[in-house]
Design a protein around this motif. Structure first.
Motif, PDB file in Angstrom:
ATOM      1  N   UNK A  40      29.759  42.240  35.751  1.00 42.97           N
ATOM      2  CA  UNK A  40      29.456  40.828  36.014  1.00 42.97           C
ATOM      3  C   UNK A  40      29.204  40.049  34.731  1.00 42.97           C
ATOM      4  N   UNK A  41      28.982  40.736  33.624  1.00 48.04           N
ATOM      5  CA  UNK A  41      28.764  40.039  32.355  1.00 48.04           C
ATOM      6  C   UNK A  41      30.075  39.704  31.655  1.00 48.04           C
ATOM      7  N   UNK A  42      31.162  40.235  32.150  1.00 46.95           N
ATOM      8  CA  UNK A  42      32.458  39.925  31.536  1.00 46.95           C
ATOM      9  C   UNK A  42      32.843  38.480  31.836  1.00 46.95           C
ATOM     10  N   UNK A  43      33.635  37.876  30.968  1.00 50.56           N
ATOM     11  CA  UNK A  43      34.035  36.481  31.229  1.00 50.56           C
ATOM     12  C   UNK A  43      34.942  36.384  32.449  1.00 50.56           C
ATOM     13  N   UNK A  44      34.904  35.239  33.110  1.00 51.87           N
ATOM     14  CA  UNK A  44      35.789  34.976  34.233  1.00 51.87           C
ATOM     15  C   UNK A  44      36.712  33.821  33.863  1.00 51.87           C
ATOM     16  N   UNK A  45      37.865  33.792  34.500  1.00 48.47           N
ATOM     17  CA  UNK A  45      38.840  32.734  34.234  1.00 48.47           C
ATOM     18  C   UNK A  45      38.411  31.482  34.978  1.00 48.47           C
ATOM     19  N   UNK A  46      38.202  30.398  34.232  1.00 47.57           N
ATOM     20  CA  UNK A  46      37.860  29.111  34.832  1.00 47.57           C
ATOM     21  C   UNK A  46      38.844  28.069  34.324  1.00 47.57           C
TER      22      UNK A  46
ATOM     23  N   UNK B  68      38.826  27.121  41.538  1.00 48.75           N
ATOM     24  CA  UNK B  68      39.100  26.890  40.111  1.00 48.75           C
ATOM     25  C   UNK B  68      38.594  28.031  39.234  1.00 48.75           C
ATOM     26  N   UNK B  69      38.531  29.230  39.781  1.00 46.89           N
ATOM     27  CA  UNK B  69      38.115  30.375  38.974  1.00 46.89           C
ATOM     28  C   UNK B  69      38.510  31.666  39.684  1.00 46.89           C
ATOM     29  N   UNK B  70      38.639  32.728  38.911  1.00 43.65           N
ATOM     30  CA  UNK B  70      38.797  34.050  39.501  1.00 43.65           C
ATOM     31  C   UNK B  70      38.289  35.076  38.503  1.00 43.65           C
ATOM     32  N   UNK B  71      37.898  36.212  39.039  1.00 48.09           N
ATOM     33  CA  UNK B  71      37.297  37.254  38.220  1.00 48.09           C
ATOM     34  C   UNK B  71      38.381  38.087  37.555  1.00 48.09           C
TER      35      UNK B  71
END
Length: 779
Positions: free
Chosen positions: A475-481, A420-423
């Motif tokens: 790694x501080x960027x938002x990820x799609x959830x 349920x997520x990807x970078x």
């Protein structure tokens, strides 16, 4: 042939969805039927009808796959621990069969049983045992405790239980994972009983490999005792990922490079290719060698041997095995001088995997690895050669970009289904990390294994640290959830991805986006107004309950903490993400005990929280107190305990547990934390008739100091839920407490998994294990 392999795979997959295994005679009948259909399909008369022949052949292969998987499953499940021998001391003798995993106060390892010294005891052949070091008088570890090493033969006393894991929607199936690895019981080595080392090293192929891995791991640890990324180098060299801290895993997940931090298909292929290129280069320098064997065949043999050796270093873990099978097919094709083509390479590897490991289809890595390779074959098949006048380096860069785009877009539907997520920064992070990790860091680690020169390892760690410095800001960027998509949207999205990745010149490729949109855009299911859905999650010996209304969500308790892990990170946060809870409108932590508040920090880090109620002082939260109430979407919430003046005295944490009652249009549920009998009497005096509820989450997991007859009579629940760990050391729920609830229907998270309560016009209770039965559970 290709369709037949897919039909066989479909039969294997169908078997893994079964609630019970077919009887042995039914499996034999299916196998015989498949062979009969195969023979019929090859008859000359049937051959006149190609469609009929193909249909018969496909049916035969599907039946054969189903029967093969059923036979393998039945054979493995026969090796089981009888229920009568659970949680009883058993004297065992056997061999440490795996690389030990470090725990907070001990280690965990696979153990091959050679003999059982306890009369009448029946024990499976392979166990997963934990050995905890005793504590000294000062509360520290007893330094006299000795660590085990692979290949040692031991005699000790263990207490065992059947394979059992937490069972929640969208959760990891630990029982299936154990089944795939042939582990049919887990347990602990008993402290206070004699443990005797019988043999320092039992030489077997498996133990030789594991002892070598152990020696190599110790070499890394000795040379890099305090290096922050030593665990990553160990993972790349020998496949042991258990020394990597959780904070680093979180960075890898957020940047989308998790697949690089293991001996994956990419690394095995890279090692095979580098070794093949080196041998090919050297072989062509020897005239006699060229006359004895062509350089191409020598390179193929060397590449395959390198892949086999690297897979062995990984402990023959399943992902590396899959790549080895695939490379074996490629090596066979190159050795014979034939071009099998993409599908004739991929599908025989698939067949080999499923014959040797029918449970591979249960692993996320199976779908991701085969899917990624299929995508690479798909995009490369129509893009061979280079554009006219294009330089070679530009051609290579273009192909690299196309491959990155294909894997990123193509894996999206599966990543959303499983995680349920990807970078969002994954393409950028992988563009930097893949070349450096695959062609520099990993080869240097392997080179250090062959030539243990310390500066080589320190250089390798320095390069890896610089890469992590570069990836840290990403790694501080938002990820799609997003919530877990409905299953039917995934194949639709995969078809859309395939259409998008067609070569230029195919008209209307953008239409593939239309097929991808449903997997991204369909909102999660929510209860209607005036109703609530309550999930008592299976978190082991602890409590975590999620309450959802039409537009709001409340979490009551966060599950236990166990060692370095906790239920908040492993169970609660992933469940919140999967069901579409992106914000908690309220968090209620009943009291400070670690089986209720152990996952608090992980939950607070995963989602924003609008209101925080608890009886714990000094953590920046609002004290819960009787009289607090609110309403969301027609559902009423009321705190019934503790009273405000209870905080003035010196009470145990249990006695201050926040008690919450949730009532909807046609039903109610009472959440009680760990209150005890005196608190129950105070509740009866204070709340009286307001305690009556359709569903009760039993106080203190069903402990004997709670659930007094007066309290049960005041609540009068039709359904009672016990949240407890399987075969827990407290004996919860106690037999005498279960007897007090004789008039109610019992639900237990250790037996039923996640228990869902739907409060509406008619209150309905369901259990996850009953809704999703599988043949390997509770066997």
């Amino acid at each position: 042939m290709r369709a037949s392999i897919l039909a066989f795979a479909a039969g294997v997959l169908l078997l893994q969805w079964q609630a019970i295994l077919p009887e042995a005679w039914i499996a034999a009948l299916l196998a015989a039927t498949s062979l009969g259909a195969w023979a019929l399909a090859s008859r000359p008369r049937v051959a006149w009808s190609p469609r009929l022949a193909r249909c018969l052949l496909w049916m035969a292969c599907a039946l054969l796959g189903f029967a093969w998987a059923a036979w393998r499953a039945e054979w493995r499940l026969c090796d089981r621990l009888p229920a009568d021998w659970e949680m009883r001391d058993v004297r065992l003798e056997g061999v440490v069969a795996s690389l030990p995993q470090d725990l907070e106060r001990g280690e965990r390892f696979a153990f091959d049983v050679e003999s059982v010294r306890t009369p009448g005891a029946v024990v499976p052949r392979r166990l997963l045992l934990s050995w905890y070091r005793p504590r000294n008088d000062a509360g520290g570890e007893e330094r006299g405790a000795r660590s085990v090493r692979p290949g040692e033969r031991w005699r000790f006393t263990a207490r065992l239980k059947r394979p059992h894991g937490n069972a929640n929607p969208h959760g990891f199936d630990y029982e299936a994972w154990l089944l795939e690895r042939g582990i049919r019981a887990t347990g602990t080595v008993r402290a206070g009983h004699e443990a005797m080392l019988l043999d320092g090293f039992v030489r077997r192929p498996g133990t030789i490999v594991e002892r070598l891995r152990d020696a190599l791991r110790e070499r890394f640890r000795a040379e890099l005792p305090d290096a922050p990324y030593a665990g990553v180098l160990v993972a790349l060299a020998i496949g042991d990922q258990r020394s990597i801290p959780g904070s680093q895993w979180e960075m890898f997940r957020r940047t989308g490079i998790t697949h690089l931090i293991s001996i994956s298909g990419l690394h095995v292929t890279m090692v095979a290719a580098l070794c093949a290129l080196l041998v090919d280069f050297l072989w062509r320098r020897g005239e006699r060698l060229m006359l004895w064997l062509p350089a191409q065949k020598a390179a193929v043999a060397a590449g395959w041997l390198a892949a086999f050796a690297y897979t062995a270093l990984a402990g023959f873990e399943v992902p590396a095995q899959r790549t080895l099978y695939m490379l074996s097919v490629v090596a066979l094709a190159l050795w014979s001088g034939r071009n099998f083509g993409a599908t004739r390479t991929l599908l025989p590897a698939l067949l080999a995997v499923l014959i040797l490991d029918p449970w591979a289809v249960l692993a996320v890595g199976f779908w991701l690895s085969f899917g990624a390779v299929a995508l690479l074959f798909f995009v490369s098949a129509a893009r061979v050669g280079k554009a006219r006048g294009e330089r070679r380096w530009r051609t290579g860069l273009r192909r690299w970009g196309v491959a990155q785009w294909a894997v990123t877009v193509g894996s999206l539907p599966l990543l959303l289904l499983f995680f349920q997520q990807f970078s969002l920064v994954s393409p950028l992070a992988n563009a930097v990390a893949i070349p450096l990790v695959s062609f520099v860091v990993t080869p240097l680690s392997l080179l250090y294994l062959l030539f243990p020169w310390p500066p080589l390892l320190h250089l390798d760690h320095w390069l890896l640290a610089r890469l992590m410095d570069l990836l840290g800001p990403l790694a501080t960027w938002p990820i799609w959830r997003q919530p877990a998509p409905p299953p039917w949207t995934v194949p639709l999205a995969l078809a859309g991805v395939a259409w998008l990745l067609l070569p230029r010149g195919i008209p209307a490729r953008w239409l593939g986006l239309c097929l991808v949109i449903p997997v991204l855009a369909i909102p999660p299911a929510r209860p209607p107004a005036s109703e609530a859905w309550i999930d008592a999650l299976d978190v082991g010996q602890g409590l975590a309950v999620l309450v959802r209304t039409a537009r709001h969500a409340l979490l009551y308790d966060t599950g236990p903490r166990f060692g370095e892990a906790d239920a908040g990170r492993r169970i609660v946060a992933p469940f919140l993400r999967a069901v579409g809870v992106t914000r908690l409108d309220a968090l209620v932590v009943s009291h400070r005990d670690q089986d209720h508040a152990g996952g608090l920090e992980a939950v607070r880090a995963s989602v924003p929280i609008a209101r925080f109620l608890t009886s714990i002082a000094g953590i920046g939260a609002e004290p819960c107190a009787a009289g607090q109430s609110w309403e969301w979407d027609g559902v009423r919430f009321a705190i019934l305990h503790p009273a405000a003046d209870d905080y003035a005295g010196e009470k145990k944490p249990n006695n201050l547990s926040c008690v919450l009652r949730v009532s909807g249009e046609g039903g109610s549920i009472l959440l009680t934390g760990d209150i005890e009998a005196p608190d129950e009497r105070a509740l009866i005096a204070r709340a009286g008739g307001r305690l009556r509820s359709d569903v009760l989450v039993a106080p203190h997991h069903g402990g004997r100091g709670s659930s007094s007859p007066e309290f049960i009579a005041a609540v009068a629940p039709r359904e009672v839920v016990f949240s407890a760990g399987y075969r827990n050391g407290f004996g919860h729920p106690r037999a005498e407490v279960l007897a007090r609830y004789a008039g109610s229907r019992h639900w237990r998270t250790d037996r039923d998994g996640d228990v869902r309560v739907a409060l509406g016009r008619k209150t309905r209770v369901t259990a996850w294990r009953a809704e999703q039965p599988r043949y390997w559970r509770d066997r």
